[in-house]
Motif scaffolding. Structure first.
Motif, PDB file in Angstrom:
ATOM      1  N   LEU A 182       0.847  -1.192   0.000  1.00 58.09           N
ATOM      2  CA  LEU A 182       0.000   0.000   0.000  1.00 58.09           C
ATOM      3  C   LEU A 182       0.886   1.247   0.000  1.00 58.09           C
ATOM      4  CD1 LEU A 182      -2.983   0.931   0.261  1.00 58.09           C
ATOM      5  CD2 LEU A 182      -2.540   1.145   2.690  1.00 58.09           C
ATOM      6  N   ARG A 280      -7.487   3.418  -2.809  1.00 59.28           N
ATOM      7  CA  ARG A 280      -6.230   2.760  -2.419  1.00 59.28           C
ATOM      8  C   ARG A 280      -5.297   2.717  -3.612  1.00 59.28           C
ATOM      9  NH1 ARG A 280      -6.330  -0.767   1.888  1.00 59.28           N
ATOM     10  NH2 ARG A 280      -4.898  -2.218   0.913  1.00 59.28           N
ATOM     11  N   GLU A 282      -1.779   0.885  -4.688  1.00 59.49           N
ATOM     12  CA  GLU A 282      -0.836  -0.145  -4.249  1.00 59.49           C
ATOM     13  C   GLU A 282       0.237  -0.328  -5.299  1.00 59.49           C
ATOM     14  OE1 GLU A 282      -3.642  -3.243  -1.862  1.00 59.49           O
ATOM     15  OE2 GLU A 282      -4.025  -2.896  -3.963  1.00 59.49           O
TER      16      GLU A 282
END
Lengths: 524, 173
Positions: A182, A280, A282
């Motif tokens: 992440l 998110r 990543e």
């Protein structure tokens, strides 16, 4: 609905030709209906209430649905060595051989229905841009993960150079090291803040009005809805005016304005949450994966070397809150690609430190605090003022003319003072613009910053530039100025990736020469 | 300009036929409003029975329109000359192609050989008559992806295309 039956192992399973998920026909029909929604809406709402068309449309729809189901059944794909083979078509069959190394961007999209049925839509894009190489509509989650892993494998093995500086030394295909890391996420509070500072609500309202107003039926329907409350409000206003209840009038107006603004903000927040919930970012090997959304979940993957251009932007309000946003342009994603498929946010809202960390991830060599900023030429203030006066002066004269022609509804004194204030604001704005605008060449990256209220920093990697261009109008040459422009892959067709106005001519030539030298170095 | 590198710069030949083509094209297109005026004036003259009944404005309209057409022609002719004077292309051996163009809005486009995707040689009907061709350079860019070099001799256009042709071995990221 469960996932399609798993075969022996990921490798063995991929060797045999695979089909789409059995439920695919449903999404085929939904896709078709979506395309027809505008005509359907036109017939149902705006057309005459004649039901005979349904009788005609039904068989046509059925045939189309059947065709879509059969097409979905005929679709096969398999990964053989270094190629992806896609067979499709009922009558005119086609077999596409797509070299795995050419598949650059992978996007998964799941709306509510996809999630309920445990399936996903997968879209594979190559560097060419425009039409995607393959659209799998739809795959079971397990099958999609398997295919993605297969597609990722050889690509990350052939390009180990970038994996080293991407904080993942010794990146091999070992599954243990291939787990996503992440690098950025937006907590709930940040998403709300993004909505609060965005103009999404205003834009949506404007778009809705744009749809409703030209249509008479919808306008009347809207009028019926708002007739009562608006009438009551107007009555209150009138009685206030008659009774000289000025304070009440003032409070009422301010209150209404506040409520209106608040509603718009709440709308913005709601829309932003729908789109960016659980954002998110990543990093997996050299691939960036972005996923977000409540309604429709989007998960997009691009390889780091595909990133062409970064834009760090910060509005006046965002600077007060110590926030900025980081966008990116990816090669092979032309603007006419469907909206969801575009990978364009690295961070919709982040603190400057977070944005810097993301930039360092993409451009490890960039030394942001010590960029060698070169300001624009002194003459670019004159250039900017003259350039804007070209449009401003006729507009101002037209305004004066209109005032004279209409018998001076605005007193001339007011107009004069207003014009003087406008003039001062205009010159101050231009001066602030010139003071902030600057460019810097740091190693492999060209940076250009500009803006007054909304400041933006455009970063382009020199090796990604396709062509360089020096441009000057007669006015520029008279003031000894040149524009330096560069073009990259991807992004909007209407604007260049980099456009630096108002450089002194010799400095522009020097910069052009430096960029040219970097551009000629062989690409990895 | 910084010409310190030892790369050899060869100017790419441009045929005088390009100037002829532009002179006629710009001359005729800027004479068009005047020519339309001439046609209108002639029609008006033909429709009225006796010329003496015409007002002086109508009588003056034909010479005025002819004058406007001639002025337009001269302006277009002059503009074509200016454009041709500033129009040139250079081949930087092993690096790329540079195209200088424009009269009021001047530009200098630098196209590296390594970024070329494909090349076309094009010939219109007039080009074929004068042995002229244009070479199009295509890159993968999204805005300036197409650069066109006009007015090459046909043989040189083909030679340049073969010379600049992207090699198979070059891996494009």
């Amino acid at each position: 609905m469960s996932d399609e039956p798993q075969q022996a192992g990921p490798q063995a399973g991929a060797r045999a030709p695979e089909r789409l998920h059995p439920i695919s026909w449903l999404f085929g029909i939904i896709g078709m209906l979506k395309q027809m929604i505008a005509p359907l809406f036109a017939v149902l709402v705006l057309g005459q209430r004649d039901s005979a068309w349904a009788l005609w449309a039904l068989p046509v729809l059925l045939v189309l649905a059947l065709g879509s189901a059969l097409r979905a059944r005929a679709f096969r794909y398999e990964v053989t060595g270094r190629e992806l083979l896609v067979r499709e078509g009922l009558w005119d069959r086609s077999v596409r051989h797509i070299p795995l190394a050419r598949i650059q961007n992978i996007t998964q999209r799941r709306n509510f229905l996809h999630r309920r049925l445990g399936v996903t839509e997968l879209r594979l894009e190559s560097a060419a841009g425009g039409k995607p190489e393959a659209v799998m509509k739809v795959l079971g989650m397990a099958a999609a993960t398997r295919l993605e892993a297969l597609l990722r494998g050889p690509a990350s093995a052939t390009a180990p150079a970038r994996a080293d500086d991407a904080h993942n030394p010794g990146d091999t295909r070992a599954p243990a090291q291939d787990t996503p890391r992440l690098v950025f996420h937006m907590p709930w509070r940040e998403v709300v803040l993004l909505g609060w500072t965005s103009r999404r609500g205003q834009l949506a309202l404007a778009a809705a009005l744009g749809v409703v107003m030209p249509n008479e039926k919808l306008r009347l329907w809207l009028g019926q809805w708002f007739e009562g409350p608006l009438g009551a409000l107007a009555a209150v206003f009138r009685s206030d005016l008659r009774n000289h209840a000025w304070i009440h009038l003032l409070l009422l107006t301010l209150g209404l304005l506040l409520v209106g603004l608040l509603l718009l903000r709440v709308m913005s927040v709601a829309m932003t949450v729908l789109k960016y919930h659980r954002f998110r970012l990543e990093l997996q090997g050299e691939r960036l994966l972005a996923s977000h959304g409540i309604g429709t979940q989007v998960r997009a993957a691009v390889r780091l070397p595909r990133l062409q251009r970064w834009v760090l932007k910060s509005t006046w309000l965002q600077r007060r809150l110590n926030r900025c946003q980081l966008g990116v342009t990816v090669a092979g994603e032309s603007a006419n690609a469907e909206k969801f498929a575009r990978f364009k946010d690295l961070a919709p809202l982040a603190t400057p430190a977070q944005a810097q960390a993301l930039l360092r991830l993409c451009l490890p060599a960039l030394d942001w605090p010590h960029l060698p900023w070169q300001p624009l030429s002194e003459a670019s203030l004159k250039r900017r003022l003259l350039g804007q006066a070209r449009w401003g002066l006729p507009l101002w004269l037209a305004g004066l003319g209109a005032n004279a022609a209409l018998g001076a509804p605005l007193p001339w004194a007011v107009l004069l003072v207003g014009s003087a204030l406008l003039l001062v604001a205009w010159v101050l704005h231009a001066r602030a613009w010139v003071r902030f605008a600057a460019c810097a060449l740091d190693g492999e990256v060209m940076v250009y910053r500009s803006g007054v209220f909304t400041q933006r920093w455009v970063l382009v990697s020199c090796r990604k530039m396709q062509t360089l261009r020096l441009y000057s109008s007669g006015l520029d040459r008279r003031l000894g100025l040149q524009h330096l422009q560069a073009d990259t892959q991807g992004g909007r067709r209407s604007a260049r990736a980099l456009d630096i106005p108002g450089l002194p001519a010799d400095q522009a030539q020097t910069l052009r020469d430096l960029l040219w030298q970097r551009l000629l170095q062989p690409q990895r | 300009m910084a010409e310190a590198q030892p790369t050899s710069i060869t100017p790419i030949e441009r045929l005088p036929a390009l100037l002829r083509l532009w002179r006629w094209r710009y001359g005729l297109s800027s004479a068009l409003p005047g020519l339309a005026g001439v046609a209108l004036a002639l029609m008006r003259r033909a429709s009225s029975v006796n010329a003496d009944a015409l007002q002086w404005t109508a009588r003056a309209s034909l010479p005025a329109a002819v004058l406007i057409a001639l002025l337009g022609l001269a302006l277009g002719w002059w503009y074509a000359g200016r454009r041709f004077a500033h129009y040139r292309a250079e081949h930087h051996e092993g690096e790329g192609v540079v195209l200088y163009a424009g009269v009021w809005w001047r530009s200098e486009v630098w196209v590296p050989t390594a970024r070329l995707q494909h090349l076309d040689v094009q010939q219109g009907p007039l080009d074929r008559r004068w042995g002229m061709a244009s070479l199009s350079l295509h890159t993968a860019g999204s805005h300036d992806h197409h650069t066109r070099i006009l007015g090459l001799p046909l043989a040189q256009a083909h030679a340049l295309r073969d010379h600049l042709m992207p090699r198979q071995a070059v891996a494009h990221e």
